[in-house]
Design an enzyme around this catalytic site. Sequence first.
Site, short mmCIF file in Angstrom:
data_model
loop_
_atom_site.label_atom_id
_atom_site.label_comp_id
_atom_site.label_asym_id
_atom_site.label_seq_id
_atom_site.Cartn_x
_atom_site.Cartn_y
_atom_site.Cartn_z
N ASP A 14 0.84 -1.21 0.00
CA ASP A 14 0.00 0.00 0.00
C ASP A 14 0.86 1.25 0.00
O ASP A 14 0.55 2.25 0.67
CB ASP A 14 -0.93 0.02 1.22
CG ASP A 14 -1.74 -1.27 1.38
OD1 ASP A 14 -2.10 -1.85 0.35
OD2 ASP A 14 -1.99 -1.67 2.52
N GLU A 201 -11.13 0.78 -3.79
CA GLU A 201 -10.47 1.34 -2.61
C GLU A 201 -9.14 1.95 -3.05
O GLU A 201 -8.85 2.06 -4.22
CB GLU A 201 -10.24 0.25 -1.54
CG GLU A 201 -9.36 -0.90 -2.00
CD GLU A 201 -9.22 -1.98 -0.94
OE1 GLU A 201 -9.82 -1.85 0.14
OE2 GLU A 201 -8.49 -2.96 -1.20
#
Length: 446
Positions: A14, A201
């Site tokens: 991420d 997302e």
Amino acid sequence: MPNPILPLWEHIPDGEPRVFGDRVYLYGSHDRPLSGDFCDIKLKVWSASIHDLEHWTCHGDIFHAQADEDHPADVTWCDMMPSDKHMMYAPDVVEKDGKYYLFTYIFYDKGCVSVADRPEGPFRVISTYQFAPEDAGDGGVYNDPGVLVDDDGRVYVYYGYEYSHMNELDPETMCRVLPGSLKLHVIDDREEVPEERRFYEASSPRKIGDTYYMIYSPRKGSRLAYATSDKPTGPFTYRGYIVDNSSDYPGGNNHGSIMKVGDQWYIFYHRMTNGTCFSRQACAERITILPDGTIPTVEMTSLGFSSALNPYEETPAHRACVLRKGGMIKYLNEFHTVIDELRDGSTIGYKYFDFGQDFDGTSMELVMELRGLGEQGRVTVHLDDAESAPIGEGVFTGDDQLLKVKLPCVTGRHAVFFTFHDDRTQLSWGLHDRCLTRVERFVFKK
């Protein structure tokens, strides 16, 4: 530094890259190798000089949702719950007026904003997000926050799970949501939009010139897509996807962003290891932003920040960017990784080696270190395309060995593929899926 760009034992998925001063910082989640779940109760940060992306420095833990054996908790509201309920997902850090602000999403609990005097921390909590219920989307969770400080000093936070939302923040507090600022569906996520375009997302905003970019993970696939707008409040229009971590590789979720380091743009993302989506490693690829603002799709490679791999230096097997029909990057321990689960027809590949142009010999040799599993077979060597005619092959035994394969002289830049074969499959009474061998590393010799 080739992919993965951090040391073998480190797992920062991420990734949010940020350049502060003359260093690039990589913020992200923190995975625990061999874990059965995403992320950790702590965050870490690494950095490198923008002039030397080969050497990265670990700044250690920068934030804890709960206490561990070495650190107290940085928040007080998570202490009463089990630690496996408060992993932190996908943070972001921005600079404003000489301070550095960490935006944290704590799974199952309240996210918060913290501040530090330096990009590497230490960070101290300012507050949870402050908002009236009608002013926050996504139930006020602020999933995967991505933050933009615009040129006029206004601050925006983008977030959401399955639907994309945005709020403007008070630039004085960096945590108070401005009343009436909620924007829903800033990326078109209507049901009739194809799933490979719809937001899922991983919001990550960037401003390039006068254009606002949103990097995100769409609902379908393992891609990082991007959308653009002429306003920070959107709406953002889908433009394409930048990288797919499942192309010829065991895919999973994806999350990352773009960053200009020196004169070169990169896409930072993560890849899966150990046969799971819970042990993710940071990777990067060079990208180009065209005059019309589009970003051509790039392939997943072994290169990272390197322009090419050196075939005459040992290449660890785990640098593979292609794993077809079996093959898995596997940890024997946190410092020792092999490619395992190689079966009949499995292919592993590396993009790209530069063999040079000054080779005046007639042949060369591949030396591959294998770990025997009691099975025998062959490995064939291919250039540019795994389906091309092999340029050499070698037979391996069931024992540990240094397999030596004679090859013709190779020059120039090439992808290299190794395909494994079990010639006994017709005699195995259905045991054709057995694992043949493990690969540790290899090198080419003139």
